[in-house]
Structure formats: structure tokens, C-alpha cells
Design a protein around this motif. Structure first.
Motif, PDB file in Angstrom:
ATOM      1  N   THR A 282      70.441  -7.463  51.132  1.00  0.00           N
ATOM      2  CA  THR A 282      71.101  -8.530  50.222  1.00  0.00           C
ATOM      3  C   THR A 282      70.129  -9.674  50.454  1.00  0.00           C
ATOM      4  N   ARG A 283      68.968  -9.784  51.522  1.00  0.00           N
ATOM      5  CA  ARG A 283      68.051 -10.776  51.644  1.00  0.00           C
ATOM      6  C   ARG A 283      66.862 -10.740  50.540  1.00  0.00           C
ATOM      7  N   LEU A 284      66.631  -9.606  50.125  1.00  0.00           N
ATOM      8  CA  LEU A 284      65.672  -9.266  48.930  1.00  0.00           C
ATOM      9  C   LEU A 284      66.457  -8.643  47.655  1.00  0.00           C
ATOM     10  N   ASN A 285      67.511  -9.060  47.113  1.00  0.00           N
ATOM     11  CA  ASN A 285      68.251  -8.815  46.161  1.00  0.00           C
ATOM     12  C   ASN A 285      67.697  -9.785  45.008  1.00  0.00           C
ATOM     13  N   TRP A 286      66.430  -9.058  44.406  1.00  0.00           N
ATOM     14  CA  TRP A 286      65.886  -9.915  43.298  1.00  0.00           C
ATOM     15  C   TRP A 286      66.523 -10.184  42.204  1.00  0.00           C
ATOM     16  N   THR A 287      67.679  -9.298  41.820  1.00  0.00           N
ATOM     17  CA  THR A 287      68.714  -9.408  40.736  1.00  0.00           C
ATOM     18  C   THR A 287      69.276 -10.714  40.667  1.00  0.00           C
ATOM     19  N   SER A 288      69.574 -11.315  41.928  1.00  0.00           N
ATOM     20  CA  SER A 288      70.229 -12.718  42.031  1.00  0.00           C
ATOM     21  C   SER A 288      69.224 -13.701  42.487  1.00  0.00           C
ATOM     22  N   LEU A 289      68.005 -13.369  43.017  1.00  0.00           N
ATOM     23  CA  LEU A 289      67.023 -14.635  43.483  1.00  0.00           C
ATOM     24  C   LEU A 289      66.111 -14.962  42.454  1.00  0.00           C
ATOM     25  N   GLN A 335      62.881 -24.265  58.662  1.00  0.00           N
ATOM     26  CA  GLN A 335      61.719 -24.369  58.160  1.00  0.00           C
ATOM     27  C   GLN A 335      61.327 -25.754  57.621  1.00  0.00           C
ATOM     28  N   PRO A 336      59.779 -25.899  57.795  1.00  0.00           N
ATOM     29  CA  PRO A 336      59.423 -27.240  57.163  1.00  0.00           C
ATOM     30  C   PRO A 336      59.382 -27.203  55.783  1.00  0.00           C
ATOM     31  N   ARG A 337      59.225 -28.388  54.904  1.00  0.00           N
ATOM     32  CA  ARG A 337      59.034 -28.550  53.681  1.00  0.00           C
ATOM     33  C   ARG A 337      57.940 -27.502  53.078  1.00  0.00           C
ATOM     34  N   ALA A 338      58.304 -26.714  51.999  1.00  0.00           N
ATOM     35  CA  ALA A 338      57.381 -25.665  51.617  1.00  0.00           C
ATOM     36  C   ALA A 338      56.728 -26.054  50.327  1.00  0.00           C
ATOM     37  N   TYR A 339      55.549 -25.242  50.278  1.00  0.00           N
ATOM     38  CA  TYR A 339      54.803 -25.382  48.686  1.00  0.00           C
ATOM     39  C   TYR A 339      54.421 -23.700  48.643  1.00  0.00           C
ATOM     40  N   VAL A 340      54.786 -23.116  47.458  1.00  0.00           N
ATOM     41  CA  VAL A 340      54.533 -21.679  47.155  1.00  0.00           C
ATOM     42  C   VAL A 340      54.053 -21.674  45.969  1.00  0.00           C
ATOM     43  N   LEU A 341      52.648 -21.131  45.688  1.00  0.00           N
ATOM     44  CA  LEU A 341      51.851 -20.988  44.681  1.00  0.00           C
ATOM     45  C   LEU A 341      51.880 -19.447  44.268  1.00  0.00           C
ATOM     46  N   ILE A 342      52.316 -19.148  43.097  1.00  0.00           N
ATOM     47  CA  ILE A 342      52.490 -17.806  42.468  1.00  0.00           C
ATOM     48  C   ILE A 342      51.731 -17.688  41.155  1.00  0.00           C
ATOM     49  N   GLY A 352      56.782 -14.271  46.775  1.00  0.00           N
ATOM     50  CA  GLY A 352      56.835 -15.830  46.815  1.00  0.00           C
ATOM     51  C   GLY A 352      58.018 -16.504  46.033  1.00  0.00           C
ATOM     52  N   ALA A 353      58.289 -16.037  44.731  1.00  0.00           N
ATOM     53  CA  ALA A 353      59.272 -16.707  44.251  1.00  0.00           C
ATOM     54  C   ALA A 353      60.808 -16.343  45.102  1.00  0.00           C
ATOM     55  N   MET A 354      60.878 -15.436  45.546  1.00  0.00           N
ATOM     56  CA  MET A 354      62.324 -15.007  46.439  1.00  0.00           C
ATOM     57  C   MET A 354      62.242 -15.934  47.694  1.00  0.00           C
ATOM     58  N   TYR A 355      61.170 -15.867  48.273  1.00  0.00           N
ATOM     59  CA  TYR A 355      61.051 -16.812  49.406  1.00  0.00           C
ATOM     60  C   TYR A 355      61.401 -18.339  48.944  1.00  0.00           C
ATOM     61  N   ALA A 356      60.912 -18.715  48.039  1.00  0.00           N
ATOM     62  CA  ALA A 356      61.175 -20.211  47.670  1.00  0.00           C
ATOM     63  C   ALA A 356      62.540 -20.310  47.419  1.00  0.00           C
ATOM     64  N   ALA A 357      63.186 -19.099  46.498  1.00  0.00           N
ATOM     65  CA  ALA A 357      64.717 -19.426  46.535  1.00  0.00           C
ATOM     66  C   ALA A 357      65.439 -19.143  47.511  1.00  0.00           C
TER      67      ALA A 357
END
Length: 406
Positions: A282-289, A335-342, A352-357
Motif C-alpha cells: 500500500t505504501r507504493l500503490n502508484w494507482t492511488s499516489l 521529515q523536514p520540508r522537502a523539495y523533490v525535482l523530477i 520522486g512523485a510518490m515520495y512527494a505525495a
């Protein structure tokens, strides 16, 4: 002479066939990218040939070639002081902007370089110049962590963690005139993986006197659970980092067997009958993330039966320290404030997109910076002959975010 005239067109045709690769229309500098990719492939194939002849490990040869042909190129930041140091047994390179009298303490960035956990160095021109530009643009102390290429997980992780914790000690920060409340942890690709894992561990250390204010992850690799996310399917043959190369990097990092590459490719290590994988699904369910613009028409690849022996043989595949995207919600919330470049044209885009979500759902402020015309690794390619407009574009956006938030 006549034979030469016949041979030259044939060689030209073969060269064009080797170099040409169909690319999405929006990719930045497509012909230059094809030439870069052809060079990478030629060098990698040569290294694999040497490996197959049992003359040397292919990564050892590749690193030797990188260091041999790398020529340190300077940029216009002559006032930056560069020193090599050792932080708790780990080599680092420190970039310090000049002091300006009685100015306040400086902000700082701990940077962990990419290269598949096995290639490049903090001392190569690409990363040396990136960190110099960061130090100059941000007027910040940049600590670039050196990674030892001849070791496997978890050694790289432990080195990055030890160097970072050493730097975060109040006396060390005072030595470099760094403001303890303005420190970021950052990295690109495999370095982004380590930066995320280090931030997660730091958040669990109750005795840590100083904590990072920010984390900035550049096209990070964050999981080995699913090699069939939409971006893995869409970009499986993209230059610089095709899917099979990323799988090879994972196998090298966790000291696995290359014969398992095919099993990983079709997700046989995380099938429905592999018990240890179920708790992470469920932590990597990209269909929902992922939003529809990422998912497009791609379908999940979930095998009904597979091989539990793969995870038993390579437990690091499901180790949160190796795959930070597997972390639980409680860890992410700290976690601290985050920046994710993809980058759109990158197999790691969805990592990166799933981690940001997931960070955002856990209540962490996140900036997801998506570039539609860029490719994996582009941010370090800003100098001739590997100078790409995509590199300058992503680097400027990354530094701008740090400048506004650090």
C-alpha cells in the motif's frame, strides 16, 4: 582506394544506426543527448566485455575511465575555498564562501553525489563545479560527501549518515561558521536516495542536537519494489538511465546476482505470494499516489506467484534504509520540508512523485518540481561538451528553491 570509398559510407551508416535513438519530441537537445548516450553505451559495453573476460569488475574499469578522462574545469567562483577533510572516518570536500566581516552565520548544504552508489566522486569536475556554484550562489558552506565505490549496502548509507551527523555537531558547525537552524540535506539520483534515508534516520535520533531544516532530492531513486511504475514503462529505453541499467545498479548496490535481473524486471520479488512484500504494497500503490497525467494508460504489473527466495537472498530490497519510499507514515511525518525535482523522461520520475505525495499526506510541506523536457542526470551536465539547457534549467530552479527556503 575504391574499397575505402565503399567502407566509409558503411561505417558512417553503422555509426548513425548506433547513435540514433527515437526520443520524445519535448526532450531538450535531442541530438546531443543521443551522442552522450551512445558514448555511455560504448564505454559501458567495453567495461562489460572486460568484466566477462574476468580481467576486472566492470564498475572498477568504468570508474577508472571516469577519473582518467575527467578534467577538472573551473567556473567563475575564484573566491570559494575548497578543502578536503575527514568527518568521522568519511572523506568530504568542503566549499566555503569568503567571510564578509561581521556577517551572520552562514547557511549550509550537505550534498551526496549520484552515480548509482558506485560511480563518480565528489572530486570529479561535474560535482566539484556544481558544489562551487551552490556555495557561491547561496553564500553557503557546502559539504560534499565522498562515497567509496567498492563497498555495498549498507556501507554507503552508514558513511553518509556518519559524515552528516559529524557535521551537525555544534562544535563542527561553529568551526565552519554555520547557522545550526539553516542546514539542508541534499543529493541527486543515488545520492538523493541516501539523502532521504539519512533524513529519516536523523528524525529518529532523539539525542541529535541539531536537525536539518530542509531536504532537497534531485530525481532520487527510492524503491526497488516495483520496476513497472508508469515512468519505468514509459522510459524503459531512455538515454543515460534505461530500466535495465537501473536494475543493474540495484543489484550492484545490494551485492546481488545479475542472474536475478529478469526476475526483478517482472516484479517476481514482490508478487502476491511473497509474504514480506505484502506489508509494503500500500505504501507504493502508484494507482492511488500518482495523478492521471503520470499514470496515463499504463497498468500495474503484479504477478500472482513469484519467488520469495529473491527477498530471502536479498533482504535489502525491502530495507527502508535502502528504499526510503517504504517508510511508514509516522517516519514520514517527522521529515523536514522537502523539495523533490523530477524529470518526465526518467525511469525514476514516479519514485520522486510518490515520495512527494506520501510526504504531503503525512503533513510535510513539499515542493514537487516537474520538468517535462528533461532527462535523468541532466542537472550536472552544464559544461562543454556535455552542456545541456536542461542542466542549467534544473540547476537554477533547485538553487532558487534553496535560496528562498533555507
Amino acid at each position: 582506394m575504391r574499397a575505402a570509398w565503399l567502407l566509409l559510407p558503411a561505417l558512417a551508416a553503422l555509426s548513425a544506426y548506433y547513435v540514433y535513438l527515437p526520443l520524445p519530441g519535448a526532450v531538450s537537445d535531442p541530438w546531443k543527448l543521443m551522442l552522450l548516450d551512445a558514448t555511455f553505451r560504448a564505454v559501458q559495453q567495453t567495461c562489460h566485455l572486460i568484466h566477462s573476460l574476468r580481467l576486472s569488475h566492470h564498475l572498477t574499469v568504468l570508474n577508472y575511465l571516469i577519473c582518467t578522462f575527467d578534467k577538472l574545469k573551473s567556473v567563475s567562483s575564484e573566491d570559494i575555498k575548497i578543502t578536503d577533510a575527514v568527518f568521522d572516518g568519511v572523506e568530504v570536500r568542503v566549499f566555503e564562501p569568503p567571510s564578509k566581516g561581521d556577517e551572520d552565520l552562514k547557511r549550509s548544504v550537505v550534498y551526496i553525489h549520484g552515480g548509482g552508489w558506485a560511480l563518480a566522486s565528489a572530486r570529479t569536475s561535474l560535482y566539484n563545479n556544481l558544489c562551487r556554484i551552490m556555495a557561491e550562489s547561496l553564500n553557503a558552506v557546502v559539504v560534499s560527501v565522498e562515497l567509496v565505490p567498492e563497498v555495498w549496502f549498507p556501507e554507503q548509507y552508514h558513511d553518509a549518515l556518519r559524515a552528516t551527523k559529524h557535521f551537525l555537531q555544534p562544535d563542527v558547525l561553529a568551526e565552519y561558521s554555520v547557522d545550526p537552524s539553516r542546514i539542508a540535506i541534499s543529493g541527486d539520483s543515488a545520492g538523493g536516495n541516501l539523502a532521504a534515508a539519512v533524513c529519516q534516520q536523523l528524525s529518529k535520533d532523539e539525542d541529535l542536537p541539531v536537525r536539518p531544516k530542509l531536504q532537497a532530492l534531485i530525481y532520487p531513486v527510492l524503491q526497488a519494489f516495483d520496476f513497472n511504475t508508469p515512468s519505468y514503462q514509459q522510459n524503459m529505453n531512455m538515454p543515460v538511465l534505461p530500466r535495465y541499467v537501473m536494475i543493474s545498479y540495484w543489484i550492484d548496490y545490494i551485492n546481488g546476482d545479475y542472474d536475478l535481473a529478469r526476475e526483478l524486471l517482472i516484479n517476481n520479488h514482490t508478487t502476491l505470494n511473497v509474504g514480506p512484500a505484502l506489508s509494503f504494497r500500500t505504501r507504493l500503490n502508484w494507482t492511488s499516489l500518482l495523478p492521471p497525467s503520470f499514470k496515463k494508460n499504463y497498468k500495474p504489473v503484479v504477478q500472482t506467484t513469484g519467488s520469495a527466495a529473491i527477498v530471502e537472498q536479498l533482504p535489502a530490497l525491502l530495507d527502508v534504509r535502502a528504499a526510503p519510499l517504504l517508510a511508514d507514515d509516522a517516519t514520514l511525518a517527522r521529515q523536514p520540508r522537502a523539495y523533490v525535482l523530477i524529470c518526465e523522461n526518467d525511469v525514476l520520475r514516479d519514485d520522486g512523485a510518490m515520495y512527494a505525495a506520501r510526504l504531503e499526506r503525512a503533513g510535510v510541506p513539499v515542493t514537487l518540481d516537474r520538468f517535462h523536457d528533461c532527462f535523468h542526470g541532466c542537472m550536472i551536465f552544464t559544461m562543454w561538451p556535455t552542456d545541456f539547457s536542461a542542466g542549467v534549467q534544473t540547476r537554477n530552479s533547485y538553487i532558487k528553491w534553496l535560496d528562498e527556503n533555507l
